[in-house]
Every structure is written in C-alpha cells, then in structure tokens.
Design a protein around this motif. Structure first.
Motif, PDB file in Angstrom:
ATOM      1  N   VAL A 138       0.811  -1.209   0.000  1.00 20.83           N
ATOM      2  CA  VAL A 138       0.000   0.000   0.000  1.00 20.83           C
ATOM      3  C   VAL A 138       0.850   1.267   0.000  1.00 20.83           C
ATOM      4  N   PHE A 139       2.087   1.169   0.435  1.00 20.74           N
ATOM      5  CA  PHE A 139       2.957   2.342   0.459  1.00 20.74           C
ATOM      6  C   PHE A 139       3.301   2.828  -0.950  1.00 20.74           C
ATOM      7  N   CYS A 140       3.114   1.933  -1.932  1.00 25.36           N
ATOM      8  CA  CYS A 140       3.433   2.304  -3.312  1.00 25.36           C
ATOM      9  C   CYS A 140       2.275   2.082  -4.285  1.00 25.36           C
ATOM     10  N   HIS A 141       1.405   1.084  -4.042  1.00 24.99           N
ATOM     11  CA  HIS A 141       0.416   0.692  -5.039  1.00 24.99           C
ATOM     12  C   HIS A 141      -0.999   0.665  -4.471  1.00 24.99           C
ATOM     13  N   THR A 142      -1.968   0.897  -5.345  1.00 22.41           N
ATOM     14  CA  THR A 142      -3.389   0.772  -5.010  1.00 22.41           C
ATOM     15  C   THR A 142      -4.158   0.459  -6.280  1.00 22.41           C
ATOM     16  N   PRO A 143      -5.235  -0.343  -6.206  1.00 23.06           N
ATOM     17  CA  PRO A 143      -5.990  -0.650  -7.424  1.00 23.06           C
ATOM     18  C   PRO A 143      -6.943   0.462  -7.841  1.00 23.06           C
TER      19      PRO A 143
ATOM     20  N   ASN B 101      -1.344   5.775 -13.400  1.00 21.51           N
ATOM     21  CA  ASN B 101      -1.967   4.490 -13.710  1.00 21.51           C
ATOM     22  C   ASN B 101      -0.950   3.387 -13.940  1.00 21.51           C
ATOM     23  N   ILE B 102       0.284   3.747 -14.179  1.00 21.08           N
ATOM     24  CA  ILE B 102       1.349   2.751 -14.265  1.00 21.08           C
ATOM     25  C   ILE B 102       2.386   3.106 -13.205  1.00 21.08           C
ATOM     26  N   PRO B 103       2.662   2.236 -12.279  1.00 20.18           N
ATOM     27  CA  PRO B 103       2.049   0.932 -12.029  1.00 20.18           C
ATOM     28  C   PRO B 103       1.066   1.015 -10.860  1.00 20.18           C
ATOM     29  N   LEU B 104      -0.112   1.579 -11.127  1.00 24.90           N
ATOM     30  CA  LEU B 104      -1.135   1.759 -10.095  1.00 24.90           C
ATOM     31  C   LEU B 104      -0.560   2.440  -8.853  1.00 24.90           C
ATOM     32  N   TRP B 105       0.007   3.609  -9.084  1.00 27.04           N
ATOM     33  CA  TRP B 105       0.819   4.272  -8.066  1.00 27.04           C
ATOM     34  C   TRP B 105      -0.036   4.895  -6.973  1.00 27.04           C
ATOM     35  N   ASN B 106       0.324   4.623  -5.753  1.00 31.76           N
ATOM     36  CA  ASN B 106      -0.410   5.125  -4.595  1.00 31.76           C
ATOM     37  C   ASN B 106       0.373   6.174  -3.821  1.00 31.76           C
ATOM     38  N   LYS B 107       1.663   6.193  -3.998  1.00 26.22           N
ATOM     39  CA  LYS B 107       2.520   7.086  -3.210  1.00 26.22           C
ATOM     40  C   LYS B 107       2.388   8.527  -3.677  1.00 26.22           C
ATOM     41  N   THR B 108       2.228   9.435  -2.727  1.00 21.81           N
ATOM     42  CA  THR B 108       2.212  10.859  -3.057  1.00 21.81           C
ATOM     43  C   THR B 108       3.489  11.224  -3.806  1.00 21.81           C
ATOM     44  N   GLN B 109       3.348  11.851  -4.977  1.00 26.34           N
ATOM     45  CA  GLN B 109       4.511  12.123  -5.815  1.00 26.34           C
ATOM     46  C   GLN B 109       5.252  13.380  -5.373  1.00 26.34           C
TER      47      GLN B 109
ATOM     48  N   LEU C  12       8.625   8.436  -9.556  1.00 25.44           N
ATOM     49  CA  LEU C  12       8.035   7.594  -8.528  1.00 25.44           C
ATOM     50  C   LEU C  12       9.073   7.224  -7.469  1.00 25.44           C
ATOM     51  N   CYS C  13      10.269   6.855  -7.912  1.00 23.89           N
ATOM     52  CA  CYS C  13      11.328   6.511  -6.951  1.00 23.89           C
ATOM     53  C   CYS C  13      11.698   7.703  -6.079  1.00 23.89           C
ATOM     54  N   LEU C  14      11.762   8.873  -6.716  1.00 27.11           N
ATOM     55  CA  LEU C  14      12.166  10.076  -5.979  1.00 27.11           C
ATOM     56  C   LEU C  14      11.087  10.558  -5.021  1.00 27.11           C
ATOM     57  N   SER C  15       9.892   9.985  -5.110  1.00 27.21           N
ATOM     58  CA  SER C  15       8.835  10.353  -4.173  1.00 27.21           C
ATOM     59  C   SER C  15       9.154   9.888  -2.765  1.00 27.21           C
ATOM     60  N   CYS C  16      10.100   8.983  -2.637  1.00 31.91           N
ATOM     61  CA  CYS C  16      10.646   8.634  -1.321  1.00 31.91           C
ATOM     62  C   CYS C  16      12.074   9.126  -1.172  1.00 31.91           C
TER      63      CYS C  16
ATOM     64  N   LEU D  13       7.374   9.766   3.680  1.00 31.39           N
ATOM     65  CA  LEU D  13       7.427   8.361   3.282  1.00 31.39           C
ATOM     66  C   LEU D  13       6.055   7.713   3.355  1.00 31.39           C
ATOM     67  N   GLY D  14       5.196   8.171   4.248  1.00 31.26           N
ATOM     68  CA  GLY D  14       3.880   7.563   4.417  1.00 31.26           C
ATOM     69  C   GLY D  14       2.770   8.276   3.682  1.00 31.26           C
ATOM     70  N   GLY D  15       3.094   9.246   2.850  1.00 26.46           N
ATOM     71  CA  GLY D  15       2.066   9.970   2.110  1.00 26.46           C
ATOM     72  C   GLY D  15       1.540   9.130   0.963  1.00 26.46           C
ATOM     73  N   VAL D  16       0.213   8.840   0.961  1.00 34.34           N
ATOM     74  CA  VAL D  16      -0.388   8.024  -0.090  1.00 34.34           C
ATOM     75  C   VAL D  16      -1.644   8.705  -0.608  1.00 34.34           C
ATOM     76  N   TYR D  17      -2.064   8.302  -1.823  1.00 41.66           N
ATOM     77  CA  TYR D  17      -3.292   8.836  -2.411  1.00 41.66           C
ATOM     78  C   TYR D  17      -4.535   8.154  -1.848  1.00 41.66           C
TER      79      TYR D  17
END
Length: 641
Positions: free
Chosen positions: A61-66, A72-80, A114-118, A125-129
């Motif tokens: 969940v720290f990176c992905h969500t459906p 949309n690639i790869p179902l990114w959940n992490k705040t950018q 996406l990588c630089l979002s962390c 680190l815990g910011g998600v959509y």
C-alpha cells in the motif's frame, strides 16, 4: 468491508500487486519473499532496519493501489514528489555528445519520479493517495539513511532521463564511440521508450533485493556497469588485471581488478565537485590507491606532488574536461586554462604497467590511451611548429612521448605568449635548427645540422654511445623523479626543472655558483675535480684521465691566464636545442637562453661560431668574441647564423 480490509484477510501481510506487470503477488512467491525482507517493506511487521510504519501492516500500500491512483502505471499510490531537481551534467554528455540536460517537465509520468517520491528526502514516506477511501498519511517512524537520501541535487548521481545513444559520438559524427551500447536483448538492465531512456529502474528493481541495493543483477566485476559502458582498451589494462587486495568502504575484501569501475566511480553520491561520477575530485580519486600512504602494491604518487617542483596537479583545479579534443582547454591566455591532472597524462582505462627503456622516444605502456600532438614545420629555423596533428595513443609503436608533452609545452596550448618560466619546445627542437637533443628527431634527421652531425662515441655514455645518429630519447630521460626507487616520471621533484639522474644541477651547483671549466681537474681548484653534480655528465663524459674529451674545453680551461670560463659563456641555458651548432648561443640571444649573470663571463659572450670538421678538431678560428679577456679570433667563413 473495504478492499484493503478484504485483502488483509485474504493475503494477511502480503503484497497487493506486483510492479509494472500487474501480476498478483501470490504468483511470484520468491519475489515476494525478497521484498518482505527488504528495506522497501515499510509495514509495521518489517524485520529490517530503517523507516517503517508504526501501525500499518500492509506491504504494498505504500506504493500501489488498485483505485484512485496517482499514476496508472504501475497503479501508483505514493504521493509524488513536487520538488525541483538538479540533474547530472558534464562536458562529455552535454557538450561533446550534444545532449540537453533534462528539464523538470521530463519527470512527468516517469518511474524516476516515482522513486524520488521517497528518495528525495523531502516527501513524506507515508504519504499516499488512497488508504481505503481517502488521501491519507501513514505514520512512519525512522528516516532514510544517508545513502538512500539522494536529495534534490542529482548531479552526483548516475544520469537519469537521458537517452542511451549506441555508439555515442558527437552530433556531427554519431555512432563513432563504441564505448556506449544498449543492453543486450533479454538483459535485466532496461531502457525505456523509443529513445532508450535511462530510469532509476534501469538498474534497480524495487521488488527484488537479492543482489543488494535492489540491483537488477549482480554487479560482480562491475557487470552492471559494463552492460552499457564498454571502455576501449580496458581489458588487459593495469587496473582491470590488478590482483592488489582492496577493501572498499562498507564492503568485504576484494581486488582492484574485481572491483573494477567501482574503484573510481560511484553511481550515487559521487564527488560533488567533479563530474564523471568520480569518488573524489580530480587527483583525489587516484589518491584512493596512489595516495600517501598508497594501497599495498600501488605506487605512492601523492608524495611526489608534495615536493617543491611538480606539475600543478594538486594546485590547479576545475580546469580538466572530458574529453579534451584540442588545445583550447590548455590555453594560458586569456582563459588561463592551463592544468595537469592525472588524466591529462594517463588514461586510467587503458594504461598498462611498464615504463620505457632508453634509447627511444616511443610511448610506454603507462601512456596508452592518452593523446598528444605531432608538430609540423616549414623550412625556417627557430620558430614554433606551423601546425599540429592530434595523435591518440592506441599502441606503443607509432606514438611518441614528446607528443604528450607538447600539448602543453608548445604554441599548441599557449600560442605566441608562453607562461612565465615556460618555453616553446617546438621552437627549440625545430629540425631546421643547427642543433637539438634527439627528442623529436634522431640526429641524422636534424636537417639543418651540418657535418659532422654526431659526437664521437667516447663523448657519450651508454646507452647513448651506441646507435649514434639513429636513436632518440624521452623528455623524461632528463626530467622526472629525483630519488632512485621512486615512481618514474615527471610528477614531482626537489630539484628545479625536475632534472633527474646521478647529476642534477645546471647551470649552477647546488650552492649557487655557476659550473665552469675550472671545476675539472687542472683548473683553479688546485687540481681538484668539483664538477660532480653537473647535469650534462649524466650522458656526456667531459674529462677522462688527464684531459678533456673535447679539445675546445682544454683550450679554454683557464687559458693559462687565470680566466674562469663558465659553461654559460658559450652554451644556451635551455639545452633542448639551439639555432647554432653544439647548443652554442650568441651574446645577442635573450633570456632564458642567455643566462645574463652579473659577471663579465656569466653570460653568452660569443658573436660567431663554426662547427669543426671533427668532434674534437677545434681551434681558435672556430669562434669569435669581443668580450673582455678574450682574444679576438679571426672567424672563418661559414659561421652559424
């Protein structure tokens, strides 16, 4: 029941989705095991060190969500990340290859963003959509390690968002540099899109840490680096074959050869003051092994640069560029670009062990891969070369050491105005001059030299006494280390002009008094021989038994009149060459060729000279001078101009 609640019941602390391919975690248990045990597992149950949640037990969940994704690639959940980054740049990639540094707009929709979002070290680190049904922040304790925090300055990290150009080469000659290649089909190193863009995920797989640092494959022998970088001549080079033991910081013991590219380069966190991902700025990179003290089995070069006289390797910084294709980056004025970094004389990717053996001027193994210039002349004496041709040292049979030296010590670099203390050696060794040491040409090829071109064999020491007229010599036969056993070459010395050999002083003794003919037996020193230390004696025996090897020296040894004759009364101070025979100078010559000392004969005093018909057949009529104390000799025809 929310999606996340259901997943927790079905998969427990397992992963929601795998990356990019949208494959369920259950289909790849080996990969899941590796992320579970990696630092990318930020769940509360993670057994690894580093930041992790204080309550959330989901892994993915720290990176992905459906649903409700950021990308949309790869179902990114992490705040950018919304930060502004500074990207890598260098003379090679931006000027030579003509590639434009990425703009921030190039970050949109990239895996790098996406990588630089962390790893920007700023975005939470815990910011998600999406955590259930609303934006949220997962509470995370701990912070990124220093190595994982890339920050906003990516200029000291491997280039991202640049395109791989197979064969590289400048815009005017694309594909001419075989050192850059695309990963082979099926290789785990990936580039993206039609332009073959480099991303963080080209080298890192965020789901698989089996090779540490989330590398996509083992980097043993720098195999990851050599997927794209194939340095010409590296196979068989000194650094590639070295079995010297080496323990890199934070790693286990290995050898210089196995550690390979990583000895000098870092893909992340390289020197901030130098491009090319070097571990340290300029010479500091080389000092990792060749410092004071050196790595066991390596040569201590740093100690030589601590001496009084040396190339400005440690005193001039931020001037060297890669590549340097011509003399513009060695100019003295107006840009004052003169410099002498280790990389100006040695190519660390191609150099091999082995220095030269006299008598020759061919480059030795330690200079392989470097470049220099070959001077071309017209027919006029005592002028600089008319033009220069660039020479890249691909072998040791077709290239000369002087070519390396002349890219700095000639008009190629400084035009018509040499820096203080520097002379144009193409002027001094011009083959149209009457005399020169055989550096550029052997003596038979010194076209303007008159007969006899050569000294007698007895007037030369071995190995110079054999092969007279056809042999050549190195600049570093005369200039280099001042102590036996030190690393060879003109790095540094306690002797002015880095003069080397048993005898190191010219034109004055170590105490400052000029050498004179009276320093040889039979002179004014009550018959004592005080000529020891005279630089010329390394190659030219001047006195044997009870007499001089050249009768002209005997003729002027006190002349039975009590007249002391310094060497600089007749010979130029800079012995590379002279417009006159036998390195003779005239009173009209300027400094630095004319010593111009305070004494009546502490300067050039001749106004005319004619080479004798034999190396020892001199008489009064071969020279002309009106200096006080000298008899005015009648000059024969044929005087040197």
């Amino acid at each position: 029941m929310t999606f996340h609640d259901g997943i927790k019941k079905v998969l427990k602390p397992a992963c929601l989705l795998a990356a990019a391919g949208f494959v369920l975690w259950l289909q790849d248990p080996a990969r899941a095991a590796s992320i579970i045990n990696s630092k990318h597992n930020l769940s509360v149950g993670s057994a690894t060190t580093g930041p992790k949640s204080s309550a959330e037990n989901q892994v993915c969940v720290f990176c992905h969500t459906p649903h409700k994704t950021g990308e949309n690639i790869p179902l990114w959940n992490k705040t950018q990340t919304v930060q502004t980054f500074t990207f890598y740049s260098s003379n090679y990639i931006n000027n030579y290859l003509g590639m434009t540094a990425p703009a921030m707009s190039a970050m949109a929709g990239t895996r790098t963003k996406l990588c630089l979002s962390c790893h920007d070290g700023v975005t939470a680190l815990g910011g998600v959509y999406n955590l259930g049904n609303s934006p949220a922040t997962i509470a995370v304790t701990g912070s990124l390690s220093a190595g994982a925090n890339l920050g906003l300055d990516l200029s000291n990290d491997h280039p991202v968002l640049y395109d791989v150009k197979p064969g590289a080469g400048p815009p005017t000659a694309p594909g001419t540099n075989p050192e850059i290649q695309l990963p082979a089909a099926g290789d785990k190193v990936k580039v993206y899109g039609a332009t073959n863009r480099v991303e963080c995920t080209s080298c890192h797989d965020p789901h698989d840490d089996q090779f540490t640092k989330f590398l996509v494959k083992s980097n043993t022998g720098a195999a990851l680096c050599t997927t794209c970088h194939v340095k010409s001549g590296f196979t068989g080079s000194a650094h590639q074959v070295s079995a010297v033991s080496y323990t890199p910081a934070g790693h286990t013991a290995t050898t210089v050869g196995e550690w390979s590219c990583r000895n000098c380069h870092r893909s992340h966190g390289a020197s901030a003051t130098q491009a090319y991902l070097l571990t340290g700025a300029e010479e500091a990179t080389c000092y990792t092994c060749h410092g004071n003290p050196p790595l066991t089995g390596a040569k201590n070069i740093q100690a030589l640069f601590a001496k009084t006289y040396k190339h400005p390797t440690g005193t001039v910084s931020a001037k060297h560029k890669d590549p340097e294709q011509n003399g513009t980056n060695f100019t003295y004025s107006p840009a004052n670009n003169r410099h002498a970094e280790c990389q100006d004389c040695h190519n660390p990717h191609q150099a091999k062990t082995g220095t030269h053996t006299a008598p020759t001027n061919l480059i030795s193994n330690v200079l392989l891969g470097q470049w220099g210039v070959e001077p071309a002349y017209g027919t006029t004496a005592w002028i600089p070369a008319a033009s220069y041709a660039r020479q890249v040292f691909t072998n040791t049979t077709g290239y000369k050491e002087y070519q390396l030296c002349l890219k700095c010590h000639s008009s190629y670099a400084f035009g018509t105005t040499p820096p203080a203390g520097i002379t144009d050696q193409t002027t001094e060794m011009n083959p149209n001059n009457r005399s020169a040491h055989p550096v550029l040409r052997n003596l038979n090829s010194q076209t303007a030299s008159t007969t006899p071109k050569l000294l007698a064999a007895a007037q030369l020491s071995a190995p110079w006494s054999a092969g007279r007229g056809t042999q050549t010599m190195y600049c570093s036969d005369c200039h280099g280390e001042d102590t036996a056993g030190e690393p060879k070459g003109p790095h540094g010395s306690s002797i002015a002009r880095m003069k080397k050999g048993t005898n190191k002083y010219w034109p004055a003794k170590s105490g400052g008094a000029l050498y004179t003919l009276d320093d040889f037996p039979g002179g004014s020193n009550s018959g004592a021989n005080t000529s020891a230390g005279l630089f010329c004696l390394n190659c030219h025996p001047m006195y044997s038994g009870t007499s001089f090897m050249n009768n002209v020296h005997k003729e002027h040894n006190q002349k039975n009149q009590g007249l002391t004759v310094p060497c600089v009364s007749c010979h130029v101070v800079v012995p590379h060459g002279s417009r006159r025979s036998r390195l003779i100078g005239y009173a009209s010559d300027p400094a630095p060729y004319n010593y111009n000392g305070a004494g009546a004969r502490d300067k050039l005093i001749l106004s005319g000279f004619k080479k004798a018909t034999t190396p020892t057949g001199y008489s009064k009529s071969n020279c002309y001078s009106t200096a006080s104390g000298c008899t005015t000799h009648n000059m024969n025809s044929g005087m040197d101009p």
